[in-house]
Design a protein around this motif. Structure first.
Motif, PDB file in Angstrom:
ATOM      1  N   GLU A  79       1.070  -1.222   0.028  1.00 12.93           N
ATOM      2  CA  GLU A  79      -0.040  -0.064  -0.130  1.00 12.93           C
ATOM      3  C   GLU A  79       0.959   1.292   0.041  1.00 12.93           C
ATOM      4  O   GLU A  79       0.748   2.287  -0.910  1.00 12.93           O
ATOM      5  N   PHE A 110       3.280   1.631  -3.444  1.00 17.52           N
ATOM      6  CA  PHE A 110       2.461   1.920  -4.775  1.00 17.52           C
ATOM      7  C   PHE A 110       1.783   3.433  -4.503  1.00 17.52           C
ATOM      8  O   PHE A 110       1.642   4.096  -5.329  1.00 17.52           O
ATOM      9  N   ILE A 127      -2.763   3.996 -11.808  1.00 16.02           N
ATOM     10  CA  ILE A 127      -2.423   2.451 -11.821  1.00 16.02           C
ATOM     11  C   ILE A 127      -1.941   2.177 -10.393  1.00 16.02           C
ATOM     12  O   ILE A 127      -2.423   1.179  -9.866  1.00 16.02           O
ATOM     13  N   SER A 128      -0.861   2.970  -9.960  1.00 15.51           N
ATOM     14  CA  SER A 128      -0.179   2.848  -8.820  1.00 15.51           C
ATOM     15  C   SER A 128      -1.208   2.847  -7.698  1.00 15.51           C
ATOM     16  O   SER A 128      -1.186   2.394  -6.626  1.00 15.51           O
ATOM     17  N   ILE A 162      -3.540   0.050  -7.428  1.00 14.09           N
ATOM     18  CA  ILE A 162      -2.861  -1.244  -6.661  1.00 14.09           C
ATOM     19  C   ILE A 162      -3.013  -0.803  -5.268  1.00 14.09           C
ATOM     20  O   ILE A 162      -2.883  -1.765  -4.335  1.00 14.09           O
ATOM     21  N   ILE A 204      -6.204  -1.497  -3.618  1.00 15.43           N
ATOM     22  CA  ILE A 204      -6.414  -3.150  -3.530  1.00 15.43           C
ATOM     23  C   ILE A 204      -5.495  -3.655  -2.328  1.00 15.43           C
ATOM     24  O   ILE A 204      -5.952  -4.472  -1.575  1.00 15.43           O
ATOM     25  N   ALA A 205      -4.548  -3.076  -2.038  1.00 15.68           N
ATOM     26  CA  ALA A 205      -3.492  -3.644  -1.082  1.00 15.68           C
ATOM     27  C   ALA A 205      -4.002  -3.274   0.101  1.00 15.68           C
ATOM     28  O   ALA A 205      -3.908  -4.058   1.415  1.00 15.68           O
ATOM     29  N   ILE A 243     -11.972  -4.946  -5.524  1.00 17.33           N
ATOM     30  CA  ILE A 243     -11.132  -5.408  -6.512  1.00 17.33           C
ATOM     31  C   ILE A 243     -11.728  -4.827  -7.758  1.00 17.33           C
ATOM     32  O   ILE A 243     -11.277  -4.417  -8.788  1.00 17.33           O
TER      33      ILE A 243
END
Length: 288
Positions: A54, A57, A118-119, A122, A125-126, A147
């Motif tokens: 987390e 990213f 994008i980062s 992610i 999601i983390a 997700i």
């Protein structure tokens, strides 16, 4: 470019302070992330890995966002901002990135924005994996909706037509209003679900009489500040003052700087909540 550098130097000091907050935040995000990654290599605790990803990213997302702004600020000369923005080179019309016939400053700026999206996706999601790791195994069902929403968000924002907009302080690739609303829904639900799940855990532990509720409450507050910061950054302070809180018109720079302060302070608050130094253990109900 010299003119653009002068324009950057002439920006409102409160806006420059916001840039400083972002720069410090990037360092803190990445430093804390890589420290947690090293800790995971020693302990192999999944929670540590999720939080490390987390932060790494999240820090990369902020870094690419800063790169996007620097590219456009230093390469595009703003000649006038009212009633229309006239720039050199001129801003392309609304179109998909696939319709760009050559690489220029605006397509390079979009690449920075895309890497930031994008980062950040992610990182969220983390973060969802991190909060769900506090639940029993049956809590894994909470992973699926966020997700899916983030993946749809990324697919839509990367292919949708957009045009560049200069608000007077920041550049941003803007989409059709309907697409914007859809993108906000797709992004904000996963973003805020992390904070609300921590709130749920905090209330559950409080009802059980567990002293750990204070630590979870601290993390909940930290996540809430992060969600507020991301919400302001994505919705845009000028849109907040124009459509949501007209009384704050003229305070866009202050709003942006406050959100960036929240971004900067988030790693510090999470470091206290997760690693919990000795001086904070009593306050957060940590016994070991």
């Amino acid at each position: 470019m010299q003119t653009s550098i002068m324009q950057l130097a002439d920006r409102d000091p409160i806006e420059l302070l916001g840039i400083v907050f972002v720069a410090i935040g990037i360092i803190l995000f990445l430093s804390f992330g890589f420290r947690l990654l090293l800790s995971y290599q020693r302990t192999e605790k999944k929670q540590t890995l999720y939080l490390a990803l987390e932060f790494i990213f999240g820090g990369l997302g902020m870094f690419f966002l800063l790169i996007e702004q620097v590219i456009l600020m230093l390469s595009v000369e703003v000649i006038a901002t009212t009633p229309d923005i006239i720039t050199d080179p001129s801003i392309p019309p609304m179109r998909s990135i696939f319709q760009y016939s050559s690489i220029d400053v605006f397509s390079a700026g979009w690449a920075g924005a895309a890497l930031a999206w994008i980062s950040s996706g992610i990182a969220i999601i983390a973060a969802v994996f991190f909060v769900v790791s506090f639940f029993p195994d049956k809590g894994r069902k909470y992973l699926i909706p966020p997700i899916i929403l983030i993946l749809v968000y990324l697919a839509l924002i990367l292919v949708s037509p957009f045009h560049w907009n200069f608000s007077g302080s920041d550049w941003s690739p803007e989409h059709d209003p309907t697409i914007n609303i859809i993108l906000w829904i797709l992004f904000f639900i996963p973003l805020w679900s992390v904070a609300f799940l921590f709130l749920y855990l905090t209330i559950s532990l409080f009802r059980r009489g567990s002293p750990s509720w204070r630590r979870l409450c601290w993390i909940f507050i930290s996540q809430t500040l992060l969600s507020i910061a991301f919400t302001i950054e994505i919705v845009n302070p000028s849109m907040i003052t124009e459509y949501l809180i007209p009384a704050l018109i003229g305070s866009e720079g202050i709003i942006a700087t406050v959100s960036r302060f929240f971004l900067m302070i988030y790693p510090v608050l999470m470091w206290i909540g997760v690693l919990t130094p000795d001086w904070a253990k009593g306050m957060l109900g940590v016994t070991s």
